[in-house]
Design an enzyme around this catalytic site. Structure first.
Site: not given
Length: 292
Positions: A212, A210
């Site tokens: 973040d 991802d």
């Protein structure tokens, strides 16, 4: 002195399904620091001995702050490991490090606060250098393995180790970018520090799941997103481990990390605490053997 490789692999539960793993056997390993996250899986792939440890336990039952990293590293050392290849899911702090990309970590910023970070203490003091916290030989082999497995790969990343278990606030995520961190995770510290104290060369492959939460144009990270990307990364991770093992030279040449305690132990031998030395039997096995 040259010798055989025994690779300790620390990673997610699915990684033990290594292609070609022979003589596989799960064994409980006790340590003076408590029990490791799970039993260890012993086996071999061709000429390379393998000891696999699921970092969070099979089924991911232990959160980052409650991992007994000292027991984990001691158990691998006690089991005869010569080197450690760690594999972790990470968040990205850089646009060019997209989900699905594998990252070879080179440096760390340690922001953990609630974890025992050293084997040493009162009665036996040591200060190992962490200026270059990963093994360049293993890291280069890991990078080559990702390429061989067909993965997108970047090298030279700085890993921000946060305490967790919560994800970052946006302010924190933006701050870490300003500090020069490239990726973020919750498990590499104190794992890498303890590996160095145990004279175990260590390399870390991070698997980006991802971005973040620093990208204001996107929704913040959710566990479901991380899990989905972890599953997508799993097959590539297993192929990478297989390629890494196949790439190891026939014999293991010595590493400077094999003897770091020679320049790190500071307590006068006459003042070393016998109870501490007993707990350090695996960590200091080479030192004690050389002296004995």
């Amino acid at each position: 002195m040259n010798g055989d490789w025994t690779i300790g692999i620390i990673g997610g539960s699915g990684l033990y399904a290594i292609e070609g793993l022979q003589d596989a056997e799960w064994r409980a390993v006790e340590t003076p620091w408590g029990m490791p996250s799970d039993q260890l899986l012993f086996g071999r792939v061709g000429r390379v001995n393998i000891v696999f440890l699921p970092r969070h336990g099979r089924g991911h039952v232990i959160p980052p702050s409650e991992l007994n990293a000292r027991a984990n590293i001691d158990a691998l050392k006690r089991s005869g490991c010569t080197d450690i290849l760690a594999i972790s899911s990470i968040g990205s702090l850089r646009e060019e490090l997209e989900p699905g990309r594998f990252v070879i970590v080179e440096q760390f910023i340690d922001r953990t606060v609630a974890r025992a970070s050293s084997f040493f203490g009162t009665g036996m003091v040591a200060h190992v250098s962490m200026a270059e916290p990963v093994c360049p030989r293993l890291s280069a082999l890991a990078a080559k393995a990702v390429r061989t497995a067909g993965g997108a790969m970047s090298e030279g990343a700085t890993y921000l180790a946060m305490e967790g278990p919560q994800f970052s606030s946006r302010a924190e995520s933006l701050l870490y970018r300003q500090w020069g961190a490239d990726v973020i995770g919750m498990t590499a510290m104190p794992e890498a520090k303890l590996a160095r104290e145990a004279e175990l060369p260590y390399a870390l492959i991070g698997m980006v799941t991802d971005y973040d939460c620093w990208r204001e144009s996107e929704a913040h990270v959710e566990v479901s997103e991380v899990i989905a990307q972890m599953h997508a990364n799993g097959d590539l991770a297993r192929r990478t481990v297989a390629a890494f093992l196949a790439s190891l030279p026939p014999e293991r040449a010595p590493s400077p990390i094999d003897t770091v305690l020679d320049a790190a132990l500071i307590t006068d031998p006459a003042r070393r605490n016998p109870a501490m030395l007993a707990k350090l039997d695996a960590v200091m096995t080479r030192v004690n053997g050389a002296r004995g």
